[in-house]
Design an enzyme around this catalytic site. Sequence first.
Site, PDB file in Angstrom:
ATOM      1  N   LYS A 265     -26.944  23.438  69.473  1.00  0.00           N
ATOM      2  CA  LYS A 265     -27.576  24.483  68.655  1.00  0.00           C
ATOM      3  C   LYS A 265     -28.431  25.388  69.537  1.00  0.00           C
ATOM      4  O   LYS A 265     -28.889  24.961  70.596  1.00  0.00           O
ATOM      5  CB  LYS A 265     -28.492  23.829  67.613  1.00  0.00           C
ATOM      6  CG  LYS A 265     -27.787  23.171  66.453  1.00  0.00           C
ATOM      7  CD  LYS A 265     -28.802  22.569  65.490  1.00  0.00           C
ATOM      8  CE  LYS A 265     -28.106  21.890  64.323  1.00  0.00           C
ATOM      9  NZ  LYS A 265     -27.342  22.795  63.460  1.00  0.00           N
ATOM     10  N   ARG A 339     -21.092  15.317  57.877  1.00  0.00           N
ATOM     11  CA  ARG A 339     -19.920  14.881  57.111  1.00  0.00           C
ATOM     12  C   ARG A 339     -19.236  13.690  57.785  1.00  0.00           C
ATOM     13  O   ARG A 339     -18.587  12.892  57.129  1.00  0.00           O
ATOM     14  CB  ARG A 339     -18.954  16.066  56.939  1.00  0.00           C
ATOM     15  CG  ARG A 339     -18.455  16.637  58.228  1.00  0.00           C
ATOM     16  CD  ARG A 339     -17.863  18.035  58.062  1.00  0.00           C
ATOM     17  NE  ARG A 339     -18.901  19.071  57.966  1.00  0.00           N
ATOM     18  CZ  ARG A 339     -18.655  20.370  57.812  1.00  0.00           C
ATOM     19  NH1 ARG A 339     -17.422  20.796  57.710  1.00  0.00           N
ATOM     20  NH2 ARG A 339     -19.652  21.236  57.740  1.00  0.00           N
TER      21      ARG A 339
HETATM   22  N1  BES Z   1     -27.967  19.808  59.812  1.00  0.00           N
HETATM   23  C1  BES Z   1     -27.110  20.923  59.919  1.00  0.00           C
HETATM   24  C2  BES Z   1     -27.196  21.847  58.705  1.00  0.00           C
HETATM   25  C3  BES Z   1     -28.410  22.701  58.615  1.00  0.00           C
HETATM   26  C4  BES Z   1     -28.560  23.806  59.414  1.00  0.00           C
HETATM   27  C5  BES Z   1     -29.384  22.427  57.677  1.00  0.00           C
HETATM   28  C6  BES Z   1     -29.680  24.615  59.284  1.00  0.00           C
HETATM   29  C7  BES Z   1     -30.485  23.237  57.542  1.00  0.00           C
HETATM   30  C8  BES Z   1     -30.636  24.332  58.352  1.00  0.00           C
HETATM   31  C9  BES Z   1     -25.661  20.463  60.038  1.00  0.00           C
HETATM   32  O1  BES Z   1     -25.464  19.289  60.736  1.00  0.00           O
HETATM   33  C10 BES Z   1     -24.940  21.536  60.774  1.00  0.00           C
HETATM   34  O2  BES Z   1     -25.243  21.746  61.913  1.00  0.00           O
HETATM   35  N2  BES Z   1     -24.008  22.205  60.109  1.00  0.00           N
HETATM   36  C11 BES Z   1     -23.269  23.264  60.690  1.00  0.00           C
HETATM   37  C12 BES Z   1     -21.832  23.134  60.273  1.00  0.00           C
HETATM   38  C13 BES Z   1     -20.922  24.069  61.003  1.00  0.00           C
HETATM   39  C14 BES Z   1     -20.811  23.652  62.438  1.00  0.00           C
HETATM   40  C15 BES Z   1     -19.585  24.056  60.317  1.00  0.00           C
HETATM   41  C16 BES Z   1     -23.860  24.591  60.203  1.00  0.00           C
HETATM   42  O3  BES Z   1     -24.235  24.665  59.030  1.00  0.00           O
HETATM   43  O4  BES Z   1     -24.004  25.479  60.990  1.00  0.00           O
HETATM   44 MN    MN Z   2     -25.272  19.604  62.810  1.00  0.00          MN
END
Ligand code: BES
Ligand code: MN
Length: 496
Positions: A265, A339
Amino acid sequence: MDFELKRLRPQEAASAKVDALLALVPSDFRAGDDALSVLIQGALDGEHLKADAGTTLSMYGAPRIAAPRVVLAGIGDGGGKALRKSVAVAMAELRRTPAKTLLVCVAGTGEPPSWVGAVTQAIDEACYTYETTRTKPDACKLRKITVGTQHEASARPAFAQAQAVAAGINLAREWGNRPGNHATPTLLAGAAQALAGKKSPVRCEVLGPKEVAKLGMGAFQAVARGSEEALRFIVLEYRGGPKSQPPVALIGKGITFDSGGISLKPAADMDEMKFDMSGAASVLGVFRALSDLRPKVNVVGLIPACENLPDGRAVKPGDVVTSMSGQTIEILNTDAEGRLVLCDALTYARRFKPRAMVDIATLTGACVIALGGVRSGMFSTDDALAGALEQAGNTSGDLCWRMPLDDDYAEGLKTNFADMANVAGRAAGAVTAAKFLQKFVGDTPWAHLDIAGTAWLSGKAKGSTGRPVGLLLQYLLDQQVPAEQPAGKARKKVRQ
Ligand code: BES
Ligand code: MN
Ligand code: ZN
């Protein structure tokens, strides 16, 4: 916090020997001839106070009032939403005073129905302070709170329930707020085990890497690979209902820190990914309240807990893993890890033959874009379950909104190299994540709550909200009505 419920006649509030008096003023305020009523009527007439929810008038040394500090707070129509807003504003003010004892009551001759529960819960939540890693926390000085009502006897059950729910919410907030290094998978498991003391009706079992490998949870293991912290799979059980009744299974995402893994990230706000175990924290909060309230339901709580970090041993984009269900998954993005841990937990949940499975997860940024922080995203294969969750949200004020699950949304999960990919395109990201999970639920009634937008606040008020503990507890309490009911009125209450 020490709470007390007391019978209080309208004319007694003015003479109460407390450090602070919180008088709630409804729009239909009807003055009595007591000192507090006279004070409030004057303030309303002089337009120093409005009865709108969220407006307050704070004073010191008010005439003929024993409490040195008085806060008058409008509560509008006296409904749940208005009461919660009003108490939040008033308590922010009262927390800044040196008051140790507080009396709260509704001013005038009438009281809105069922205000005691809403106000007690809101006060209890307002008294929570995060202290664990602070040496000088701005702790709440209040020690004793008396809730005064003319209808003490009939308000007592709601008063007890409110405190249990608030304790559950505050426990969820506490674990959500703890930094990743103070809330590791092992520490989370310890918190779960602490809920299962000798006198508690809660049972807890914790599985480690060996047991999880033996179960064949290849998707969960893949996420945990990049971290030095050992994964934990937490199993909680509360059996308060008839033995023959299948349980409700709650499955909480427990990523104690989500860096994204090899699909790293960006640095900005990455600290907020300590909240990525908020689903798990909500399950702990629910069990905390269940052990207090002991409702007649059976509940299983499952928490797959691990960190998602990049490392030489970490799972890589393109890797294919085999889930506990036997289905293979191509991990195209290691940041879609929630997931992956949940799919194996959902497969595990099916061994309890639950009558419903509800997973709770900070799953997608896309859900934050879709619904913001007001409503959690709710997806369900079962209309009755969806209806019950929606209603529980409305009753508790912990709102959700049903989202679609059309099969066309699953198209993007197709891949040439496995049974499915773990991500689809950018479009409808919250829905495609839910479609992924759906591949693991079989015919068990299932709902998924995406709490990415609702589990915590950012900015100055950064901190866990404890959501959706309120919604989940309301749902479970509503399940107590036995399934076999004679035809007639009670029948309507029977919901999944
Ligand atoms: N924990 C995150 C989701 C999230 C992001 C929650 C920002 C709250 C604020 C999750 O694990 C994630 O990183 N999801 C990705 C999925 C994507 C790679 C398809 C996302 O939402 O960017
Ligand atoms: Mn994630
Ligand atoms: Zn995550």
